[in-house]
Each structure stands twice: as structure tokens, then as C-alpha cells.
Write a protein that holds these residues in place. Structure first.
Motif, PDB file in Angstrom:
ATOM      1  N   ARG A 178      74.796  89.725  55.063  1.00 57.23           N
ATOM      2  CA  ARG A 178      74.095  90.148  53.847  1.00 57.23           C
ATOM      3  C   ARG A 178      73.058  89.082  53.524  1.00 57.23           C
ATOM      4  N   ARG A 179      72.289  89.325  52.516  1.00 51.99           N
ATOM      5  CA  ARG A 179      71.261  88.349  52.153  1.00 51.99           C
ATOM      6  C   ARG A 179      71.924  87.056  51.686  1.00 51.99           C
ATOM      7  N   ARG A 180      71.538  85.959  52.314  1.00 53.69           N
ATOM      8  CA  ARG A 180      72.094  84.652  51.991  1.00 53.69           C
ATOM      9  C   ARG A 180      71.002  83.586  52.142  1.00 53.69           C
ATOM     10  N   PRO A 181      71.082  82.500  51.372  1.00 57.71           N
ATOM     11  CA  PRO A 181      70.224  81.347  51.659  1.00 57.71           C
ATOM     12  C   PRO A 181      70.556  80.792  53.040  1.00 57.71           C
ATOM     13  N   PHE A 182      69.609  80.097  53.652  1.00 54.86           N
ATOM     14  CA  PHE A 182      69.896  79.426  54.909  1.00 54.86           C
ATOM     15  C   PHE A 182      70.966  78.356  54.681  1.00 54.86           C
ATOM     16  N   PRO A 183      71.962  78.271  55.551  1.00 55.94           N
ATOM     17  CA  PRO A 183      72.942  77.193  55.417  1.00 55.94           C
ATOM     18  C   PRO A 183      72.498  75.953  56.193  1.00 55.94           C
ATOM     19  N   VAL A 184      72.795  74.791  55.657  1.00 56.35           N
ATOM     20  CA  VAL A 184      72.639  73.532  56.378  1.00 56.35           C
ATOM     21  C   VAL A 184      73.967  72.804  56.260  1.00 56.35           C
ATOM     22  N   PHE A 185      74.694  72.705  57.361  1.00 52.74           N
ATOM     23  CA  PHE A 185      75.985  72.027  57.384  1.00 52.74           C
ATOM     24  C   PHE A 185      75.755  70.613  57.899  1.00 52.74           C
ATOM     25  N   ASN A 186      76.090  69.626  57.092  1.00 47.88           N
ATOM     26  CA  ASN A 186      75.780  68.239  57.425  1.00 47.88           C
ATOM     27  C   ASN A 186      77.002  67.501  57.950  1.00 47.88           C
ATOM     28  N   THR A 187      76.820  66.875  59.103  1.00 44.46           N
ATOM     29  CA  THR A 187      77.814  65.966  59.642  1.00 44.46           C
ATOM     30  C   THR A 187      77.060  64.708  60.065  1.00 44.46           C
ATOM     31  N   ALA A 188      77.689  63.851  60.858  1.00 47.05           N
ATOM     32  CA  ALA A 188      77.037  62.610  61.274  1.00 47.05           C
ATOM     33  C   ALA A 188      77.504  62.252  62.670  1.00 47.05           C
ATOM     34  N   LEU A 189      76.628  61.592  63.410  1.00 46.32           N
ATOM     35  CA  LEU A 189      76.881  61.231  64.803  1.00 46.32           C
ATOM     36  C   LEU A 189      76.885  59.713  64.920  1.00 46.32           C
ATOM     37  N   PHE A 190      77.916  59.152  65.546  1.00 48.75           N
ATOM     38  CA  PHE A 190      77.949  57.712  65.776  1.00 48.75           C
ATOM     39  C   PHE A 190      76.872  57.333  66.791  1.00 48.75           C
ATOM     40  N   SER A 191      76.122  56.288  66.477  1.00 50.40           N
ATOM     41  CA  SER A 191      75.032  55.870  67.357  1.00 50.40           C
ATOM     42  C   SER A 191      75.545  55.307  68.675  1.00 50.40           C
ATOM     43  N   SER A 214      79.571  53.466  70.549  1.00 52.10           N
ATOM     44  CA  SER A 214      81.030  53.357  70.428  1.00 52.10           C
ATOM     45  C   SER A 214      81.494  51.989  69.950  1.00 52.10           C
ATOM     46  N   THR A 215      80.578  51.158  69.460  1.00 53.74           N
ATOM     47  CA  THR A 215      80.948  49.824  69.013  1.00 53.74           C
ATOM     48  C   THR A 215      81.384  49.845  67.549  1.00 53.74           C
ATOM     49  N   SER A 216      82.000  48.742  67.126  1.00 56.18           N
ATOM     50  CA  SER A 216      82.454  48.645  65.732  1.00 56.18           C
ATOM     51  C   SER A 216      81.298  48.525  64.757  1.00 56.18           C
ATOM     52  N   SER A 217      80.108  48.183  65.262  1.00 52.99           N
ATOM     53  CA  SER A 217      78.938  48.049  64.391  1.00 52.99           C
ATOM     54  C   SER A 217      78.039  49.283  64.437  1.00 52.99           C
ATOM     55  N   ALA A 218      78.560  50.385  64.976  1.00 56.80           N
ATOM     56  CA  ALA A 218      77.753  51.593  65.128  1.00 56.80           C
ATOM     57  C   ALA A 218      77.236  52.091  63.786  1.00 56.80           C
ATOM     58  N   ASP A 219      76.054  52.658  63.806  1.00 61.33           N
ATOM     59  CA  ASP A 219      75.493  53.347  62.654  1.00 61.33           C
ATOM     60  C   ASP A 219      75.828  54.831  62.752  1.00 61.33           C
ATOM     61  N   LEU A 220      75.579  55.542  61.663  1.00 62.25           N
ATOM     62  CA  LEU A 220      75.718  56.991  61.649  1.00 62.25           C
ATOM     63  C   LEU A 220      74.334  57.623  61.567  1.00 62.25           C
ATOM     64  N   LEU A 221      74.100  58.611  62.409  1.00 59.33           N
ATOM     65  CA  LEU A 221      72.836  59.339  62.409  1.00 59.33           C
ATOM     66  C   LEU A 221      73.049  60.716  61.809  1.00 59.33           C
ATOM     67  N   PRO A 222      72.110  61.191  60.998  1.00 63.74           N
ATOM     68  CA  PRO A 222      72.271  62.510  60.360  1.00 63.74           C
ATOM     69  C   PRO A 222      72.211  63.630  61.390  1.00 63.74           C
ATOM     70  N   PHE A 223      73.250  64.435  61.433  1.00 65.77           N
ATOM     71  CA  PHE A 223      73.341  65.564  62.359  1.00 65.77           C
ATOM     72  C   PHE A 223      73.498  66.819  61.516  1.00 65.77           C
ATOM     73  N   GLU A 224      72.519  67.701  61.591  1.00 66.74           N
ATOM     74  CA  GLU A 224      72.557  68.926  60.794  1.00 66.74           C
ATOM     75  C   GLU A 224      72.810  70.117  61.701  1.00 66.74           C
ATOM     76  N   ALA A 225      73.451  71.132  61.153  1.00 71.05           N
ATOM     77  CA  ALA A 225      73.840  72.264  61.993  1.00 71.05           C
ATOM     78  C   ALA A 225      73.729  73.577  61.245  1.00 71.05           C
ATOM     79  N   ASN A 226      73.252  74.565  61.940  1.00 69.69           N
ATOM     80  CA  ASN A 226      73.434  75.983  61.641  1.00 69.69           C
ATOM     81  C   ASN A 226      73.211  76.700  62.966  1.00 69.69           C
ATOM     82  N   PHE A 227      72.317  77.678  63.034  1.00 69.53           N
ATOM     83  CA  PHE A 227      72.068  78.337  64.314  1.00 69.53           C
ATOM     84  C   PHE A 227      71.265  77.460  65.255  1.00 69.53           C
ATOM     85  N   MET A 228      70.614  76.412  64.726  1.00 71.50           N
ATOM     86  CA  MET A 228      70.044  75.324  65.505  1.00 71.50           C
ATOM     87  C   MET A 228      70.659  74.034  64.972  1.00 71.50           C
ATOM     88  N   LEU A 229      70.917  73.088  65.841  1.00 77.51           N
ATOM     89  CA  LEU A 229      71.609  71.877  65.388  1.00 77.51           C
ATOM     90  C   LEU A 229      71.140  70.658  66.157  1.00 77.51           C
TER      91      LEU A 229
END
Length: 537
Positions: free
Chosen positions: A209-222, A224-239
Motif C-alpha cells: 500500500r502507499r507508504r513512505p520510503f523506509p530507511v533501516f539504519n545499522t552500522a558496519l565495523f571498519s 576487526s580491531t578493538s579500535s574499529a570505527d563504525l560506518l553508517p550502513f543504510e538498507a532498504n531495497f538498495m543497501l
């Protein structure tokens, strides 16, 4: 199942109009309105239910371009976006009761706090909680043979999505759901199914049905080290990760564009053309439970830390960058809760150029005063370049101290001038002191932020919705209703704890959802919301 999939890619920055066809939500039309549903477990889901109910009641939801969500907000956003056509919005969101004095504890119908309709979103928190979750994990592990790396996704499917037909484990496929997800029928017919003749529309969960576009937000570790940063990872039909981030190693890269969601967790094989890649079909399909589980992975981390035998519960997926994909190839990457980076989902809408945004700060941190300073939710200060409040230190600028632990991961979040933070603090505090809804409209200059792919040099109008106790609502309730809410909410209404109060009964859920519907849609309160949609700040 075909051995390979042909999937769209969208290198960024986009050229030749590719974005409009492949990811129509990537750039907002001028004057667009967005909605943010923050993280916060069952409390955030419940606040979101009340906020969506109010916007439906006011006839404003169809004017929302996109809904950006994190963690518990994603639980609500995913079910709302993909709600089957057989379930009405009134059943799913509930019916407004705009006079709190009409609420009762027992009975049937929208006025009764103990009543939830059969397909109501508010039924989800009643099936959650760490003891329940561990029991379900045990079943998935020992009865269905799930590997540890799939248990969290299975739990999210069973505990959140199953209620609405969005998790259908197939015994013939090791009890995993076998559905991809995408946008709508027209979208997949125009591209996905043409590129992949072995697939059918019935292989996908689609927006019905009619809906706004969804943006599901998660994060990706840069890394595998303990000092890793998080990068913004967004998802819907393209991610994916918008920006291309260099990593250690020759020509190594993360990000640089978006990938069609059906190819996630697959091994890159070759380019078909400039906008399509061939991917070895993953061993199982990347489902809604995967993206929703990644967005809310903080709970998986808690379970993993509590039960060492669940090591590996935090999501890991094969991922290849869009930039330098042929040289870099596919690698296993760990994912984190979107709230571990930016818990409001606001920056994803700023990256799209949305100019008016309603932001649900669905927090368990009520406004307070300490050492003469106004203390607000830890989600807010990093947006202004400040660390969350620390007793004895106040709000320390990230420019002076990069922070430690979880606070360090927020240091890339600044999108607004630091000087504007005090204005927001004072406005929120004044609203709280008046005893009505803590809702504040603010116009802010947007600063460039390459971490989130935000160009800046613009302004945005925000309607901040702050979850806190509202005397004007509480005082209208009958004494017996207040007692029932206090008992159900363990004297914490409306600030139910994110981790300790995953399981909420019908009374606790309905009370909080009614509060937020009243905050936005009751006579008088609704004028603020309508004015924001019509005129802005």
C-alpha cells in the motif's frame, strides 16, 4: 534457486540519473518531510506506534517522504512498511483516544488498556524479554539446528516479524525464511525480475500500500580491531555504505555506493554492465529478519556477553564494496546496532536533503537538571559536536577530547553548530516545565559531514518529539488507571528501560502509545504538528 543473481548497483556519487530509477529515495524532492523513529527496544517500538497512529489520524502520513529508523524503531518501521494488505492500519496501529479521562483498565475496544486487537503492533513487546528470548534461541538451536551465527536473525523473525506474516520459516530450507524483500510490484517488475527470470514476485516481501520510503539504519565495523570505527550502513531495497572508505591493505575499500538487497551476503563474481553485477547466490536469502536484526544488534551483543556459549550471535555477512569491487572482492564484515553510531536515524535523512524532519527521541533518559546544567538524552549532544553529559564535566566538545568507549563512536556525528545546542536544551526544558508535550520546533544550519555523506551548507527544520513524563496527560487519567500503569510500567512510565524492560504487557504498551497519540493529535496539541507540516518553523 538460480546459481547466480544479477543485481543493481548504484555507485556514488550517482551520474546519468541512475539514482532516481534504482533508489528513488536517495535524494528527497524539494520541501520533503521526513520522520525519524529512534532506537530503544520495546519502548521505541511503542512510541513509534503512537506517533504513527497520530499522523494517520491527522491525515499527514501520506505527506511523509521517508521514515528513517534505528533498532526498536526499525522493528516498528519494518512491520509498518511491509504490513500485509489483509491487515488494516487501524488494527495494526490502534485507534486514537484523545481524551485520557476516557481510558479504562479492563474491557474491550480502544479505551481499555488491557485490550490489544489481534494484529496490533503492541503485541510484539509481550513476546520479548531476555528469558523468553533465550528460550526461543534454545529452540532454534536445538530443535531446528540453527548455527549460532543465524540465531539472532531467527529470534527477530520469530519475535517481531512473524506476527505480521513477514517471517515464514520453511522446513525444507533448514527452517529459514526464503523471501527476499524489495519495494513494490512495479519496482521489481521493471528491473529485478527482468534481470533474474528464475525469480518470481512471490519470492519477495513487497510494499502493498502507499507508504513512505523506509530507511533501516545499522552500522558496519571498519575492521576487526578493538579500535574499529563504525560506518553508517543504510538498507532498504538498495543497501550499503555511501562513502568509499580506505582500509588497511592494497586497494582495500569499504563502501562507495549501494547494492540491491537481494544480493547481500553473496560473493561478487563480475560486472554485467556499469549498473549490474553478477553475484553467486548466497546459501540462504537475505531477509527482512537480517536487516532488522542488524539494526537492533545491541541486544544480540548483550546476549552474547551474558551467555558465552552464544559467541557469534552478533550479525556477520559477506559484503563487497561498490568501489574497487573487482580488486577488493568479498569479505566477512561484522555489523552493529544502528544506535551504536547514531540512534535517531536523523543523519540518513539529512544525507537525502530532507528539509523538514519530525524526530522521535524515544528515549528512556528523561530531562533533568544537574550542577545547573540541563541534561538531555545522550542521543542529542553528538549531533552538535558534544559528548553526552558526564557528571562533573558537563558536555565536553569532541574537538577537545575524542571520548572513550561508546562515546568515542559518536565523535563523527556532528551535523549542527555547537552554539545551537543550548537553544535546544532550554526549549526542551521549558516545554517540560510547562507540563505539556515536550515538543520543540527548531531551524538549524546543517554542517558538512563526510562520514554520513551529508553535503551541508543548507538548513533544516526539525520538530523534536522528546519522550518524557507529561503531567497534562497524567492528570487527566482516572486514579485506578494510573495505578495500573504504575504497576505495569514498574513506576517508570513512560521511560521504560531499553534493556531491562523488553517485555511490556498490554497496559504498559497502550499507556505509552496513547500518550504519544495524545501528544501529537489531541485538540490544541495537533495545531503544532499541522503547522509544522504546513508552514515549518
Amino acid at each position: 534457486m538460480p546459481q547466480t543473481l544479477n543485481a543493481s548497483i548504484l555507485p556514488l556519487p550517482a551520474v546519468d540519473g541512475a539514482a532516481e530509477a534504482l533508489a528513488p529515495d536517495l535524494q528527497a524532492p524539494v520541501g520533503s518531510i521526513g520522520l525519524c523513529l529512534s532506537g530503544g527496544g520495546s519502548r521505541a517500538l511503542t512510541c513509534a506506534m503512537g506517533q504513527l497512529r497520530a499522523l494517520h489520524h491527522l491525515g499527514l502520513i501520506d505527506r511523509v517522504f521517508a521514515i528513517s529508523s534505528v533498532s526498536g524503531g526499525t522493528w516498528a518501521n519494518s512491520c509498518y512498511t511491509y504490513l500485509p494488505a489483509s491487515i488494516t492500519d487501524e488494527d495494526f496501529l490502534g485507534v486514537p483516544v484523545l481524551d485520557p479521562s476516557k481510558l479504562v483498565v479492563f474491557g474491550q475496544g480502544p479505551n481499555a488498556l488491557e485490550h490489544l486487537s489481534p494484529n496490533n503492533l503492541g503485541r510484539v513487546p509481550g513476546g520479548l524479554g531476555y528469558l523468553r528470548d533465550f528460550g526461543e534461541i534454545w529452540k532454534l538451536w536445538h530443535e531446528w539446528g540453527y548455527p549460532t551465527t543465524e540465531l539472532w536473525q531467527g529470534l527477530i523473525g520469530h519475535g517481531v516479524l512473524r506476527h505480521f506474516g513477514l517471517w515464514q520459516p520453511d522446513p525444507a530450507a533448514s527452517h529459514f525464511d526464503t523471501h527476499y524483500f524489495s519495494w513494490n510490484q512495479a519496482y521489481i517488475e521493471s528491473g529485478t525480475l527482468r534481470r533474474n527470470p528464475g525469480l518470481r514476485a512471490s519470492d519477495f516481501y513487497l510494499v502493498q500500500r502507499r507508504r513512505p520510503f523506509p530507511v533501516f539504519n545499522t552500522a558496519l565495523f571498519s575492521d576487526s580491531t578493538s579500535s574499529a570505527d563504525l560506518l553508517p550502513f543504510e538498507a532498504n531495497f538498495m543497501l550499503g555504505v555511501r562513502q568509499a572508505w580506505p582500509t588497511p591493505g592494497p586497494q582495500a575499500t569499504i563502501g562507495g555506493g549501494l547494492l540491491e538487497s537481494l544480493a547481500m551476503n553473496g560473493q561478487f563474481q563480475k560486472d554485467v554492465d556499469t549498473q549490474v553485477v553478477s553475484v553467486a547466490t548466497p546459501s540462504r536469502r537475505y531477509t527482512l529478519a537480517d536487516v532488522v536484526g542488524s539494526s537492533s544488534a545491541a541486544f544480540a551483543q548483550v546476549l552474547e556477553e551474558t551467555y558465552p556459549e552464544l559467541k557469534g550471535l552478533v550479525p556477520v555477512y559477506d559484503y563487497f564494496p561498490i568501489q574497487n569491487r573487482a580488486k577488493v572482492g568479498t569479505a566477512a564484515r561484522s555489523f552493529a546496532d544502528g544506535g551504536s553510531l547514531e540512534n535517531l536515524g536523523l543523519n540518513a535523512l539529512l544525507a537525502r536533503g530532507v528539509s523538514r524532519i519530525v524526530v522521535g527521541i524515544n528515549t528512556d533518559e528523561g530531562l533533568g537538571m544537574d550542577d545547573g546544567q540541563i541534561v538531555v538524552s545522550s542521543d542529542l549532544p553528538p549531533l552538535f559536536g558534544l559528548q553526552p553529559y558526564a557528571k562533573g564535566k558537563g558536555y565536553v566538545p569532541y574537538s577537545r577530547d575524542p571520548g572513550q568507549g561508546a562515546n568515542r563512536l559518536f565523535r563523527h556525528n556532528q551535523v549542527f553548530p555547537t552554539a545551537a545546542f543550548a537553544t535546544l536544551q532550554n526549549a526542551l526544558w521549558q516545554a517540560r516545565q510547562r507540563g505539556g508535550p515536550v515538543i520543540v520546533a527548531q531551524r538549524l544550519n546543517v554542517l558538512p559531514n563526510p562520514w554520513f555523506n551529508i553535503p551541508g551548507d543548507s538548513s533544516v527544520e526539525i520538530l523534536w518529539l522528546y519522550n518524557d513524563f507529561v503531567p497534562a496527560f497524567w492528570n487527566k487519567l482516572h486514579a485506578t488507571v494510573r495505578l495500573a500503569i504504575d504497576a505495569a510500567g514498574k513506576l517508570q512510565f513512560p521511560l521504560y528501560n531499553t534493556f531491562d524492560m523488553l517485555e511490556l504487557d498490554a497496559v504498559a504498551v497502550n499507556a505509552l502509545a496513547h500518550l504519544w497519540t495524545w501528544n501529537l493529535a489531541a485538540p490544541g496539541n495537533a495545531d503544532v504538528v499541522r503547522d509544522f507540516f504546513d508552514k515549518g518553523v
